[in-house]
Design a protein around this motif. Structure first.
Motif, PDB file in Angstrom:
ATOM      1  N   LEU A  35      83.068   3.217  -9.838  1.00 53.25           N
ATOM      2  CA  LEU A  35      83.735   4.476 -10.182  1.00 53.25           C
ATOM      3  C   LEU A  35      84.937   4.747  -9.280  1.00 53.25           C
ATOM      4  O   LEU A  35      85.948   5.287  -9.738  1.00 53.25           O
ATOM      5  N   LYS A  36      84.850   4.354  -8.024  1.00 54.19           N
ATOM      6  CA  LYS A  36      86.001   4.522  -7.127  1.00 54.19           C
ATOM      7  C   LYS A  36      87.182   3.689  -7.621  1.00 54.19           C
ATOM      8  O   LYS A  36      88.322   4.152  -7.644  1.00 54.19           O
ATOM      9  N   ALA A  37      86.908   2.454  -8.043  1.00 55.28           N
ATOM     10  CA  ALA A  37      87.966   1.605  -8.592  1.00 55.28           C
ATOM     11  C   ALA A  37      88.530   2.211  -9.871  1.00 55.28           C
ATOM     12  O   ALA A  37      89.754   2.297 -10.043  1.00 55.28           O
ATOM     13  N   CYS A  38      87.660   2.654 -10.754  1.00 53.87           N
ATOM     14  CA  CYS A  38      88.118   3.256 -12.010  1.00 53.87           C
ATOM     15  C   CYS A  38      88.976   4.490 -11.748  1.00 53.87           C
ATOM     16  O   CYS A  38      90.004   4.682 -12.410  1.00 53.87           O
ATOM     17  N   ASN A  39      88.590   5.296 -10.805  1.00 55.02           N
ATOM     18  CA  ASN A  39      89.374   6.497 -10.500  1.00 55.02           C
ATOM     19  C   ASN A  39      90.726   6.150  -9.884  1.00 55.02           C
ATOM     20  O   ASN A  39      91.716   6.813 -10.161  1.00 55.02           O
ATOM     21  N   ALA A  40      90.783   5.104  -9.079  1.00 54.82           N
ATOM     22  CA  ALA A  40      92.077   4.664  -8.548  1.00 54.82           C
ATOM     23  C   ALA A  40      92.971   4.189  -9.684  1.00 54.82           C
ATOM     24  O   ALA A  40      94.162   4.517  -9.734  1.00 54.82           O
ATOM     25  N   TYR A  41      92.398   3.448 -10.635  1.00 55.45           N
ATOM     26  CA  TYR A  41      93.183   2.933 -11.752  1.00 55.45           C
ATOM     27  C   TYR A  41      93.603   4.048 -12.705  1.00 55.45           C
ATOM     28  O   TYR A  41      94.723   4.051 -13.197  1.00 55.45           O
ATOM     29  N   ARG A  42      92.726   5.013 -12.945  1.00 54.38           N
ATOM     30  CA  ARG A  42      93.108   6.110 -13.843  1.00 54.38           C
ATOM     31  C   ARG A  42      94.162   7.002 -13.196  1.00 54.38           C
ATOM     32  O   ARG A  42      94.833   7.757 -13.888  1.00 54.38           O
ATOM     33  N   ASN A  43      94.318   6.888 -11.887  1.00 56.68           N
ATOM     34  CA  ASN A  43      95.362   7.638 -11.186  1.00 56.68           C
ATOM     35  C   ASN A  43      96.622   6.798 -10.958  1.00 56.68           C
ATOM     36  O   ASN A  43      97.515   7.225 -10.244  1.00 56.68           O
ATOM     37  N   GLY A  44      96.659   5.587 -11.546  1.00 55.97           N
ATOM     38  CA  GLY A  44      97.887   4.819 -11.541  1.00 55.97           C
ATOM     39  C   GLY A  44      97.924   3.561 -10.715  1.00 55.97           C
ATOM     40  O   GLY A  44      98.892   2.808 -10.790  1.00 55.97           O
ATOM     41  N   ALA A  45      96.911   3.308  -9.897  1.00 51.70           N
ATOM     42  CA  ALA A  45      96.930   2.078  -9.087  1.00 51.70           C
ATOM     43  C   ALA A  45      96.905   0.857 -10.004  1.00 51.70           C
ATOM     44  O   ALA A  45      96.210   0.855 -11.012  1.00 51.70           O
ATOM     45  N   PRO A  46      97.671  -0.173  -9.689  1.00 48.80           N
ATOM     46  CA  PRO A  46      97.642  -1.379 -10.518  1.00 48.80           C
ATOM     47  C   PRO A  46      96.321  -2.136 -10.342  1.00 48.80           C
ATOM     48  O   PRO A  46      95.721  -2.110  -9.273  1.00 48.80           O
ATOM     49  N   VAL A  47      95.890  -2.800 -11.402  1.00 48.64           N
ATOM     50  CA  VAL A  47      94.654  -3.580 -11.362  1.00 48.64           C
ATOM     51  C   VAL A  47      94.761  -4.628 -10.263  1.00 48.64           C
ATOM     52  O   VAL A  47      95.819  -5.205 -10.034  1.00 48.64           O
ATOM     53  N   ALA A  48      93.664  -4.860  -9.580  1.00 51.43           N
ATOM     54  CA  ALA A  48      93.537  -5.833  -8.493  1.00 51.43           C
ATOM     55  C   ALA A  48      94.247  -5.374  -7.228  1.00 51.43           C
ATOM     56  O   ALA A  48      94.496  -6.164  -6.341  1.00 51.43           O
ATOM     57  N   SER A  49      94.536  -4.075  -7.127  1.00 53.02           N
ATOM     58  CA  SER A  49      95.223  -3.568  -5.937  1.00 53.02           C
ATOM     59  C   SER A  49      94.264  -2.975  -4.914  1.00 53.02           C
ATOM     60  O   SER A  49      94.706  -2.523  -3.866  1.00 53.02           O
ATOM     61  N   LEU A  50      92.969  -2.979  -5.215  1.00 53.11           N
ATOM     62  CA  LEU A  50      92.013  -2.406  -4.275  1.00 53.11           C
ATOM     63  C   LEU A  50      91.512  -3.463  -3.312  1.00 53.11           C
ATOM     64  O   LEU A  50      91.145  -4.561  -3.704  1.00 53.11           O
ATOM     65  N   VAL A  51      91.516  -3.111  -2.042  1.00 51.04           N
ATOM     66  CA  VAL A  51      90.971  -3.964  -0.992  1.00 51.04           C
ATOM     67  C   VAL A  51      90.030  -3.095  -0.184  1.00 51.04           C
ATOM     68  O   VAL A  51      90.446  -2.105   0.405  1.00 51.04           O
ATOM     69  N   ARG A  52      88.747  -3.463  -0.217  1.00 47.01           N
ATOM     70  CA  ARG A  52      87.721  -2.692   0.479  1.00 47.01           C
ATOM     71  C   ARG A  52      87.795  -1.206   0.131  1.00 47.01           C
ATOM     72  O   ARG A  52      87.679  -0.340   0.981  1.00 47.01           O
ATOM     73  N   GLY A  53      88.022  -0.931  -1.154  1.00 49.59           N
ATOM     74  CA  GLY A  53      88.010   0.440  -1.642  1.00 49.59           C
ATOM     75  C   GLY A  53      89.297   1.211  -1.468  1.00 49.59           C
ATOM     76  O   GLY A  53      89.400   2.349  -1.872  1.00 49.59           O
ATOM     77  N   ASN A  54      90.312   0.610  -0.853  1.00 49.69           N
ATOM     78  CA  ASN A  54      91.593   1.283  -0.665  1.00 49.69           C
ATOM     79  C   ASN A  54      92.686   0.528  -1.397  1.00 49.69           C
ATOM     80  O   ASN A  54      92.647  -0.699  -1.493  1.00 49.69           O
ATOM     81  N   VAL A  55      93.685   1.275  -1.869  1.00 52.87           N
ATOM     82  CA  VAL A  55      94.778   0.648  -2.593  1.00 52.87           C
ATOM     83  C   VAL A  55      95.623  -0.162  -1.626  1.00 52.87           C
ATOM     84  O   VAL A  55      96.074   0.351  -0.604  1.00 52.87           O
TER      85      VAL A  55
END
Length: 142
Positions: A77-97
């Motif tokens: 859900l943390k990843a989904c929320n980052a993506y729904r807020n505009g972060a590009p896919v595969a941009s999360l590292v240890r839960g942070n953009v």
């Protein structure tokens, strides 16, 4: 489980270029656009696969599947929320953009909408049915 299903192991960036015949497009504007669209599509398909496996886990692996989704729900859900807020896919590292929130790279508007709708209408409900505690939908940033 594949890296797409495990938010602790992020999607490999630019998997599009690992497909036969597409490696020569790396670095081109057209190739980057196609790569981003491909990654967005794969992430949405991975979400659908997660829900399917929560509803119908592989025979004899039910406990493993349920345990995996119980322990991963908040990260997913943390990843989904980052993506729904505009972060590009595969941009999360240890839960942070990766590169911080101020990165100019963004996902597509349709992807943001699709991820948000999927979380709100299906994924959150499935996690709650599974018994995941402490879940509340995050609202989209303005």
């Amino acid at each position: 489980m594949s890296s797409c299903l495990n938010p602790r192991t992020n999607l490999e960036p630019k998997t599009f270029f690992n497909e036969p015949g597409y490696e020569r497009m790396a670095g081109s504007l057209s190739g980057e656009c196609q790569s981003n669209a491909y990654s967005e599509k794969i992430f949405l398909l991975s979400l659908k696969t997660m829900v399917y496996n929560m509803r119908r886990p592989p025979k004899y692996f039910e406990d493993f599947a349920y345990g995996h989704f119980l322990s991963s729900a908040h990260d997913v859900l943390k990843a989904c929320n980052a993506y729904r807020n505009g972060a590009p896919v595969a941009s999360l590292v240890r839960g942070n953009v990766k590169g911080g929130e101020e990165s100019s790279e963004r996902c597509s508007e349709s992807f943001k909408k699709d991820v948000g709708a999927f979380v709100d209408t299906l994924l959150l409900k499935e996690f709650i049915l599974l018994g995941v505690l402490g879940l509340e939908p995050e609202k989209e940033e303005d």
